[in-house]
Design an enzyme around this catalytic site. Structure first.
Site, PDB file in Angstrom:
ATOM      1  N   LYS A   1      53.003  47.981  16.943  1.00  0.00           N
ATOM      2  CA  LYS A   1      53.916  46.843  16.877  1.00  0.00           C
ATOM      3  C   LYS A   1      53.476  45.763  17.856  1.00  0.00           C
ATOM      4  CE  LYS A   1      55.671  47.860  14.221  1.00  0.00           C
ATOM      5  NZ  LYS A   1      56.159  48.531  13.046  1.00  0.00           N
TER       6      LYS A   1
ATOM      7  N   LYS B   1      53.253  41.484   4.482  1.00  0.00           N
ATOM      8  CA  LYS B   1      54.152  42.636   4.419  1.00  0.00           C
ATOM      9  C   LYS B   1      53.673  43.671   3.403  1.00  0.00           C
ATOM     10  CE  LYS B   1      58.178  44.519   5.479  1.00  0.00           C
ATOM     11  NZ  LYS B   1      58.193  45.171   6.801  1.00  0.00           N
TER      12      LYS B   1
ATOM     13  N   GLU C   1      53.252  54.060  17.311  1.00  0.00           N
ATOM     14  CA  GLU C   1      54.052  53.030  16.641  1.00  0.00           C
ATOM     15  C   GLU C   1      54.339  51.860  17.604  1.00  0.00           C
ATOM     16  OE1 GLU C   1      55.045  52.001  13.903  1.00  0.00           O
ATOM     17  OE2 GLU C   1      56.880  50.868  14.265  1.00  0.00           O
TER      18      GLU C   1
ATOM     19  N   HIS D   1      40.574  62.173  28.549  1.00  0.00           N
ATOM     20  CA  HIS D   1      39.317  62.430  27.837  1.00  0.00           C
ATOM     21  C   HIS D   1      38.577  61.136  27.516  1.00  0.00           C
ATOM     22  CE1 HIS D   1      40.074  66.694  27.571  1.00  0.00           C
ATOM     23  NE2 HIS D   1      41.307  66.436  27.156  1.00  0.00           N
TER      24      HIS D   1
ATOM     25  N   GLU E   1      50.339  43.971  16.556  1.00  0.00           N
ATOM     26  CA  GLU E   1      50.607  43.239  15.329  1.00  0.00           C
ATOM     27  C   GLU E   1      51.280  41.885  15.575  1.00  0.00           C
ATOM     28  OE1 GLU E   1      53.289  45.516  12.937  1.00  0.00           O
ATOM     29  OE2 GLU E   1      52.779  44.447  11.111  1.00  0.00           O
TER      30      GLU E   1
ATOM     31  N   ASN F   1      48.377  37.132  -8.130  1.00  0.00           N
ATOM     32  CA  ASN F   1      48.459  38.078  -7.016  1.00  0.00           C
ATOM     33  C   ASN F   1      47.570  39.258  -7.374  1.00  0.00           C
ATOM     34  OD1 ASN F   1      49.320  39.751  -4.887  1.00  0.00           O
ATOM     35  ND2 ASN F   1      50.973  40.589  -6.139  1.00  0.00           N
ATOM     36  N   GLY F   2      46.625  39.601  -6.491  1.00  0.00           N
ATOM     37  CA  GLY F   2      45.741  40.744  -6.776  1.00  0.00           C
ATOM     38  C   GLY F   2      44.285  40.346  -6.563  1.00  0.00           C
TER      39      GLY F   2
ATOM     40  N   ARG G   1      55.000  38.026   1.691  1.00  0.00           N
ATOM     41  CA  ARG G   1      53.839  38.561   0.975  1.00  0.00           C
ATOM     42  C   ARG G   1      52.549  37.831   1.334  1.00  0.00           C
ATOM     43  NH1 ARG G   1      55.589  41.714  -3.246  1.00  0.00           N
ATOM     44  NH2 ARG G   1      53.548  41.652  -4.205  1.00  0.00           N
TER      45      ARG G   1
ATOM     46  N   TRP H   1      47.989  35.037   0.620  1.00  0.00           N
ATOM     47  CA  TRP H   1      47.329  35.778   1.690  1.00  0.00           C
ATOM     48  C   TRP H   1      45.874  35.879   1.245  1.00  0.00           C
ATOM     49  CZ3 TRP H   1      44.521  40.321   2.274  1.00  0.00           C
ATOM     50  CH2 TRP H   1      44.369  40.773   3.588  1.00  0.00           C
TER      51      TRP H   1
ATOM     52  N   CYS I   1      49.980  38.379  -2.371  1.00  0.00           N
ATOM     53  CA  CYS I   1      50.464  37.030  -2.557  1.00  0.00           C
ATOM     54  C   CYS I   1      51.799  37.134  -3.270  1.00  0.00           C
ATOM     55  CB  CYS I   1      49.503  36.230  -3.417  1.00  0.00           C
ATOM     56  SG  CYS I   1      47.860  36.124  -2.686  1.00  0.00           S
TER      57      CYS I   1
HETATM   58  O1  M6R Z   1      54.820  49.122   2.714  1.00  0.00           O
HETATM   59  P1  M6R Z   1      54.136  50.209   3.499  1.00  0.00           P
HETATM   60  O2  M6R Z   1      55.054  51.064   4.259  1.00  0.00           O
HETATM   61  O3  M6R Z   1      53.232  51.031   2.597  1.00  0.00           O
HETATM   62  O4  M6R Z   1      53.190  49.446   4.499  1.00  0.00           O
HETATM   63  C1  M6R Z   1      52.296  50.153   5.309  1.00  0.00           C
HETATM   64  C2  M6R Z   1      51.763  49.291   6.423  1.00  0.00           C
HETATM   65  O5  M6R Z   1      51.077  48.194   5.909  1.00  0.00           O
HETATM   66  C3  M6R Z   1      52.874  48.800   7.350  1.00  0.00           C
HETATM   67  O6  M6R Z   1      53.619  49.852   7.878  1.00  0.00           O
HETATM   68  C4  M6R Z   1      52.286  47.992   8.507  1.00  0.00           C
HETATM   69  O7  M6R Z   1      51.544  48.810   9.334  1.00  0.00           O
HETATM   70  C5  M6R Z   1      53.442  47.322   9.228  1.00  0.00           C
HETATM   71  N1  M6R Z   1      53.319  45.889   9.123  1.00  0.00           N
HETATM   72  C6  M6R Z   1      53.577  47.743  10.633  1.00  0.00           C
HETATM   73  O8  M6R Z   1      54.619  47.089  11.281  1.00  0.00           O
END
Ligand code: M6R
Length: 591
Positions: free
Chosen positions: A472, A586, A468, A491, A475, A100-101, A27, A74, A2
């Site tokens: 993306k 994020k 990756e 496999h 996500e 936050n937490g 956040r 969040w 948050c």
């Molecule tokens: O801040 P970080 O690099 O530790 O975050 C890790 C993941 O949460 C982050 O890379 C997440 O997978 C991304 N939103 C992917 O686009």
């Protein structure tokens, strides 16, 4: 996960808080709220939804007062509803708390407080805080003393702010394992999870250590340790590049961050060669090297693993940070642990690093955000220098992480400068790859937007790029996608490939080309629609995403850029907001 913000000063507080909340939305963005102290009243306004929607719905912009706190959420404990949005208050409605937490013992505290007559209105863990404070204040304690008294009762991680009618000119803040930073622009003071929140007003900051308390009051700011002893702190200046976060002419931050990668690469390369050589030596001397990270950062680490092996002849393992603790038995003082995290505050990574420190391992972090928790826990820190990344999806930070691994691996063979020169040449190739493919990617995203599954395959150093690309896509467009080493397809996963299934094949003309192409043919034979990401054309591809020919260890960097852009266009064509994907945030500061 948050974002919290507080302001105490001479300006109207609410407009500052609302602007800050928009900057903190990366956040968390499922609900938001503010509390403002004005004319002997505590006004709390909150709702589910994004900040802009709430501002409009609740006509927040004109609320008066010079002291206010705010929150963007969040959800962890309690559904996304108006009642569960922050701020939370006590039974008397005289205090407001944003947090936050996670308070891990909140259930037990809630039961005790309920037995003592407190009435709870939300399902959140946070609400125990104002109720605990209420009892302390009833016993005659000042607001700051009340915060100091209740903090030891809270288990878990937190950064929270309190504003109260009992001490109406003040905001009190404290933290444990979650960030909190104070902005100084006397007589105006700010406190937030991220300095970005108050960046238009000041870049003079003071940080809090765990368990410290800050008191913002009219014209002054004071710090205390956990025992209530006054602390003297020096302000430091934040790099101004960290504070710029405008979308410019772009529709979304994600698109801007994809487009600015050539420039970002130039910034990332500016590193201290000596530091890299020292770290490279530590890596070579260690008994074992473990890289730990989550999500995209972990995929960058997987590319790093190939680079370490190929260039530095150093094998290392990559362990998902959420699993790191289960391997802690084999970590010792001869282990180097490299933690990779854009935010520097991902809870799983922080926990892994704490376990590594407890085992006396040497910890090196690769981080983007300055002054993070992870930086404080590390023996050495490498900064990505790619500036704030506002979109939830990592793009430019991923590219920077790849560049750092490239530099590190070459530093292992005393060739840092050679690597830096190659990366400098690469930046123009990145611009080229975007120019070449934009229209084909837009076309593809229109044609394929209703597909339910995508598969991404590659081999060797490029395998993590397939993963990756798939991450993306999932996500931000909510399409199911899997990335895997091309050799694994047969496999099991091949059973899922049928007529028209999109298969993205990352097959540059390097040592992986022929075998990857064979796997693409196996998929095509089953009817797959092949999207080839390569510098070499082939009849196998139904669509060709052309990348430039580069040094074979640099292909991951040119191949990932169009995959990020493909995910972006698919999200747009499906009506999704690529900057704020559902259920995500994020900074993932919970385990
Ligand atoms: O801040 P970080 O690099 O530790 O975050 C890790 C993941 O949460 C982050 O890379 C997440 O997978 C991304 N939103 C992917 O686009």
């Amino acid at each position: 996960m948050c974002g919290i913000i507080g302001y105490c000063g001479q300006k109207p507080a609410v407009p500052i808080i609302l602007e800050a909340l928009k900057r903190l939305e990366y956040r968390g963005y499922d609900s938001a709220g503010i509390a403002c102290l004005c004319d002997g009243k505590l006004l709390i306004e909150k709702d589910a939804g994004k900040v802009d929607e709430i501002i409009r719905k609740r006509s927040l912009a004109d609320v008066p007062g010079n002291v206010a706190i705010g929150h963007t959420r969040w959800a962890t404990h309690g559904a996304v509803t108006q009642v569960n949005a922050h701020p939370h208050s006590d039974c008397s409605g005289s205090a407001a708390v944003v947090h936050n937490g996670i308070i891990e013992n909140s259930e037990q505290l809630r039961q005790e407080l309920t037995r003592m007559g407190h009435r709870f209105t939300s399902e959140t863990d946070t609400e125990v805080i104002p109720h605990l404070l209420e009892d302390e204040i009833k016993n005659g304690l000042s607001l700051e003393q009340a915060v100091l008294n209740i903090a030891p009762k809270l288990e878990g991680s937190y950064a929270f702010l309190v504003a109260s009618l009992n001490d109406p000119g003040k905001i009190i803040g404290t933290r444990r394992n979650n960030p909190l930073v104070v902005g100084i622009d006397a007589p105006d003071y700010y406190v937030s999870s991220d300095a970005l929140a108050f960046s238009p007003y000041t870049n003079q900051v003071m940080s809090l250590e765990d368990n410290e308390v800050v008191v913002l009051a009219a014209g002054k700011v004071e710090f205390f340790d956990a025992r209530g002893n006054k602390l003297v702190k020096q302000a430091r200046q934040l790099d101004h590049t960290w504070t710029e976060n405008h979308k410019g002419s772009y529709q979304h931050f994600m698109l801007k961050e994809i487009m600015e990668q050539a420039q970002v690469l130039d910034q990332t390369i500016h590193q201290d060669e000596k530091t890299f050589n020292t770290i490279a030596l530590d890596i070579l001397r260690a008994r074992q090297v473990i890289i730990t990270a989550c999500g995209s950062s972990r995929y960058a680490a997987l590319v790093g693993r190939y680079l370490f092996s190929r260039v530095g002849k150093r094998f290392c393992d990559v362990v998902m940070a959420s699993e790191f603790g289960y391997f802690a038995d084999s970590v010792d003082k001869n282990t180097v642990v490299i933690a990779v995290s854009q935010s520097g505050e991902t809870a799983d990574v922080v926990d892994g690093v704490k376990a590594a420190r407890a085992a006396e391992a040497q910890v090196i972090s690769i981080i983007n955000r300055p002054n993070s928790i992870l930086a404080d826990l590390s023996h050495q820190v490498i900064h990505l220098n790619c500036g704030p990344e506002m979109a939830v999806a990592a793009t430019k930070s991923f590219l920077s992480q790849l560049a750092i691994f490239y530099l590190l691996s070459f530093a292992m063979v005393n060739a840092f400068e050679e690597a830096a020169a190659k990366l400098t040449d690469l930046s123009s190739e990145l611009t080229r790859v975007l120019d070449w493919n934009k229209s084909e990617l837009i076309r593809l995203s229109r044609t394929l937007k209703d597909k339910s599954d995508f598969y991404y395959i590659a081999r060797g150093i490029n395998f993590a790029i397939a993963s990756e690309g798939a991450l993306k896509l999932k996500e931000i467009s909510y399409i199911h996608a899997e990335g895997m080493p091309a050799g694994e397809l047969k496999h099991g996963t091949l059973a899922l490939i049928g007529p028209g299934t999109p298969v993205v094949v990352v097959c540059p003309a390097d040592y992986t080309f022929s075998e990857t192409l064979s796997n693409a043919i196996e998929a095509k034979t089953r009817g797959a629609y092949i999207i080839g990401v390569s510098d070499r054309e082939s009849d196998v591809y139904d669509s060709w995403i052309k990348i430039p020919q580069v040094d074979e260890l640099l292909y991951p960097m040119v191949a990932v850029v169009p995959l990020h852009l493909l995910a972006y266009y698919l999200a747009i064509n499906r009506g999704c907001d690529p900057d704020r994907p559902r259920n995500l945030a994020k900074s993932v500061t919970v385990k």
